[in-house]
Motif scaffolding. Sequence first.
Motif, PDB file in Angstrom:
ATOM      1  N   THR A  36       0.820  -1.219   0.000  1.00  0.00           N
ATOM      2  CA  THR A  36       0.000   0.000   0.000  1.00  0.00           C
ATOM      3  C   THR A  36       0.854   1.269   0.000  1.00  0.00           C
ATOM      4  OG1 THR A  36      -0.158  -0.094   2.405  1.00  0.00           O
ATOM      5  CG2 THR A  36      -1.975  -1.086   1.167  1.00  0.00           C
ATOM      6  N   SER A  37       2.148   1.120  -0.316  1.00  0.00           N
ATOM      7  CA  SER A  37       2.959   2.343  -0.317  1.00  0.00           C
ATOM      8  C   SER A  37       2.597   3.304  -1.457  1.00  0.00           C
ATOM      9  CB  SER A  37       4.465   2.021  -0.282  1.00  0.00           C
ATOM     10  OG  SER A  37       4.907   1.418  -1.469  1.00  0.00           O
ATOM     11  N   LYS A  39       0.084   5.545  -3.201  1.00  0.00           N
ATOM     12  CA  LYS A  39      -1.196   6.083  -2.703  1.00  0.00           C
ATOM     13  C   LYS A  39      -2.072   6.539  -3.865  1.00  0.00           C
ATOM     14  CE  LYS A  39       0.342   5.519   1.409  1.00  0.00           C
ATOM     15  NZ  LYS A  39      -0.086   4.258   2.077  1.00  0.00           N
ATOM     16  N   THR A  77       8.286   2.532  -2.940  1.00  0.00           N
ATOM     17  CA  THR A  77       8.984   3.069  -1.765  1.00  0.00           C
ATOM     18  C   THR A  77       9.113   2.024  -0.660  1.00  0.00           C
ATOM     19  OG1 THR A  77       8.217   5.270  -2.325  1.00  0.00           O
ATOM     20  CG2 THR A  77       8.912   4.940  -0.052  1.00  0.00           C
ATOM     21  N   ALA A  81      14.280   0.773   1.502  1.00  0.00           N
ATOM     22  CA  ALA A  81      15.234   0.579   2.599  1.00  0.00           C
ATOM     23  C   ALA A  81      15.844  -0.815   2.468  1.00  0.00           C
ATOM     24  CB  ALA A  81      14.523   0.733   3.938  1.00  0.00           C
ATOM     25  N   LEU A  86      17.765   2.967   6.042  1.00  0.00           N
ATOM     26  CA  LEU A  86      17.051   3.869   5.139  1.00  0.00           C
ATOM     27  C   LEU A  86      17.938   4.274   3.968  1.00  0.00           C
ATOM     28  CD1 LEU A  86      15.195   6.325   7.586  1.00  0.00           C
ATOM     29  CD2 LEU A  86      14.310   4.260   6.476  1.00  0.00           C
ATOM     30  N   GLN A  90      15.329   8.632   1.820  1.00  0.00           N
ATOM     31  CA  GLN A  90      14.425   8.486   2.973  1.00  0.00           C
ATOM     32  C   GLN A  90      14.989   9.209   4.189  1.00  0.00           C
ATOM     33  OE1 GLN A  90      14.424   4.127   2.699  1.00  0.00           O
ATOM     34  NE2 GLN A  90      12.204   4.187   2.360  1.00  0.00           N
ATOM     35  N   LEU A  94      13.361  12.478   6.086  1.00  0.00           N
ATOM     36  CA  LEU A  94      13.118  12.409   7.526  1.00  0.00           C
ATOM     37  C   LEU A  94      13.785  13.595   8.234  1.00  0.00           C
ATOM     38  CD1 LEU A  94      11.913  10.130   9.437  1.00  0.00           C
ATOM     39  CD2 LEU A  94      14.260   9.388   9.756  1.00  0.00           C
ATOM     40  N   THR A  99       8.287  15.735   5.197  1.00  0.00           N
ATOM     41  CA  THR A  99       6.985  15.064   5.187  1.00  0.00           C
ATOM     42  C   THR A  99       6.117  15.714   6.242  1.00  0.00           C
ATOM     43  OG1 THR A  99       7.280  13.430   6.948  1.00  0.00           O
ATOM     44  CG2 THR A  99       8.224  12.894   4.813  1.00  0.00           C
ATOM     45  N   GLY A 102       2.402  13.054   4.917  1.00  0.00           N
ATOM     46  CA  GLY A 102       3.078  11.875   4.401  1.00  0.00           C
ATOM     47  C   GLY A 102       2.412  11.212   3.218  1.00  0.00           C
ATOM     48  N   PHE A 103       1.279  11.733   2.791  1.00  0.00           N
ATOM     49  CA  PHE A 103       0.530  11.041   1.745  1.00  0.00           C
ATOM     50  C   PHE A 103       1.225  11.125   0.390  1.00  0.00           C
ATOM     51  CE2 PHE A 103      -3.159  10.024  -0.932  1.00  0.00           C
ATOM     52  CZ  PHE A 103      -3.692   8.967  -0.224  1.00  0.00           C
ATOM     53  N   CYS A 104       1.883  12.253   0.138  1.00  0.00           N
ATOM     54  CA  CYS A 104       2.576  12.410  -1.145  1.00  0.00           C
ATOM     55  C   CYS A 104       3.965  11.794  -1.108  1.00  0.00           C
ATOM     56  CB  CYS A 104       2.708  13.895  -1.491  1.00  0.00           C
ATOM     57  SG  CYS A 104       3.865  14.770  -0.393  1.00  0.00           S
ATOM     58  N   THR A 105       4.449  11.451   0.112  1.00  0.00           N
ATOM     59  CA  THR A 105       5.866  11.135   0.294  1.00  0.00           C
ATOM     60  C   THR A 105       6.349   9.939  -0.539  1.00  0.00           C
ATOM     61  OG1 THR A 105       5.669  12.063   2.512  1.00  0.00           O
ATOM     62  CG2 THR A 105       7.646  10.791   2.045  1.00  0.00           C
ATOM     63  N   PRO A 106       5.645   8.788  -0.537  1.00  0.00           N
ATOM     64  CA  PRO A 106       6.157   7.680  -1.339  1.00  0.00           C
ATOM     65  C   PRO A 106       6.304   8.054  -2.820  1.00  0.00           C
ATOM     66  CG  PRO A 106       4.486   6.897   0.192  1.00  0.00           C
ATOM     67  CD  PRO A 106       4.452   8.404   0.242  1.00  0.00           C
ATOM     68  N   ILE A 109       9.300  10.353  -3.274  1.00  0.00           N
ATOM     69  CA  ILE A 109      10.580   9.654  -3.150  1.00  0.00           C
ATOM     70  C   ILE A 109      10.875   8.861  -4.423  1.00  0.00           C
ATOM     71  CG2 ILE A 109      11.737   7.771  -1.893  1.00  0.00           C
ATOM     72  CD1 ILE A 109      10.669   8.962   0.703  1.00  0.00           C
TER      73      ILE A 109
END
Lengths: 160, 455
Positions: A36-37, A39, A77, A81, A86, A90, A94, A99, A102-106, A109
């Motif tokens: 589910t990474s 989104k 994403t 790691a 990481l 990543q 961090l 972030t 965090g919804f856009c983060t994957p 990245i």
Amino acid sequence: MAKVPVQFTLNGSEKAEFIESGTTLLHALRDKIGDTSPKGGCHQGTCGACSVIIDGELRLSCLTLAETCSGADIKTTAGLAEGGVLHPLQRAFLDAFATQCGFCTPGMIMAAKVLLDRTPNPSREDVVEALSGNICRCTGYEPIIQAVLTAARANSQNAA
Amino acid sequence: MELRKDYFADVRKDGLHEIGQPRPRLDSPGHVTGKTAYFADRNFPGMLHLKMVRSPHHHARIRSIDTSEAEKHPGVVRVLTAKDVPHNVYTILILIQIGPEDETVLADGKVRWRGEAVVAVLAETERAAQEAAAKVKVDYEVLPAVFDMEEALKPGAPLVNEYHGQNYYLYDSGECRKVRFGDVEAGFAQADHILEQSYRSSPIEHAPTETTGCVVAPEGNDRFTCYTNTQAMFFTLDNTSIILQMPGSKLHFVGGTVGGGFGGKVDVIVEPIAILGAKLTGRPVCFIYSREEEMQISSPRAAEKVVIKDGVMKDGRIVARKVTGYTDAGAYSRHSPYGAQKGAAHYPGPYTIPNVWIDTYCVYTNRTPSSAMRGFGVTIGDFALEVQMDKLARLIGMDPLEFRFINAYRDGDMKAHRQPTEGAALIECMQEASRAANWPVAEKYMAMSSYKKGA
Ligand code: FES
Ligand code: FES
């Protein structure tokens, strides 16, 4: 609805599924395979939250049919790691407060990774250009841009 | 970050060890590894998808609803209408005694805005739910609608919301929220100049990257777990308990992870109907707004109109301020009566003005119900107030920042709400701003302090 077999590599491991013809890669990854990474923000190719890397190219998984991915090498994403360590991107996201929700983060990245794989020492303009398909409603983008530049520096120092 | 310890040196508590220190956010390791679980990352076997049939009209009477074709559509499990909802008319803030209940979970007899939920369809797949929703037949008698606040307040305007009985919210202080301080007319009589201006804003959509929604799982024994991205967990729990007439002990809400909200996820819209669907079918249910719904259906920041009349002296002192504020609630209250009320408290601005008169109205129109968004009720007010301040400074030929120093409230000043000012620090903020922006002001302003002790 007709089911079709698909088989691909996801973050280094083999996946094989029967899916309904017409299923997007985003749905296949999230609902069938359980990664589910990526989104779903818009499901229409405008937000970039679902970005994944297919055979080295940045792709929107909401606009990619899963059945076209047979034999492909897919990276998300969730697989970045290695051995619990990481990836520099990543780490930089961090540390740089890049972030918020965090919804856009994957997706961010993934877009940044494709950039750094091709352009290890990007300019600020390169970063802005590379992330231009990814919408973030929280950060104002600046911390994200800084994180990508920081990760690029960390990479080049490792290489040196 | 630089900490300026020279300000208020004699009153500050020192030994602070958190401020100015970077601290990693607890949730960011999950964000950068893709492990953070948002509500839509929960998937249950046999999960049903909920789609809403929505009103195509701004204002209409519902003559009849025919769901028979939709019920026959392959994959459809259940169709819900108003009569399935135990307590169908609700209002979010009833929990803090702000009423009347004025909004329907599913439209009953009437729709008051375009996009209002009328019928909920539960089906095996998203596609089946969508196709079946298109087969629901609703017979409407279109009514005249009103979209403009001034029009809505005129006698004879179409009545938007019968639960209020008039097109404005009735506060315990009457038709508007009021602030009265000093004698505003005497202030205007004394002023060298008077400036009256109107300011307007349009609704603003939050557009969070993650759309609004929830996933509900029945746990047996008539208990339900609801994974949601609400920003108002306990409003949601308690309102759901009222709407479904179920004790809160049967409802387990899991949240805390919100993919962007900005105030747009404080309303209680998706959870009650999804839980009802799960209760009546015995199956897990997911109800997620499409991007299109998020942009068109979710409540925006309210449109506002602000009329400001100021009386100012040649030397820069504002001696009178009269403000009338209008907040467009759309068809239902949600959080707007509270937003309009905040405006009343805010319009004196951070300034010491001896004569103040304020009225703020919460107005109903046939537009999308508005609600919370980052500083709602005060953000547009600040925009209007500060543009007005610049105009006033220009009117009397004074530097706009120096003009603010003259009027800024300082500790001990009486505010229009009859609370003495404490801990203002506004002068100091403006001094820093003047340095940071390289916008010099006269030395006497740089020598001022908010903290009047010994001054
Ligand atoms: S979900 Fe694919 S671009 Fe938005
Ligand atoms: S951190 Fe919220 S959308 Fe980017």
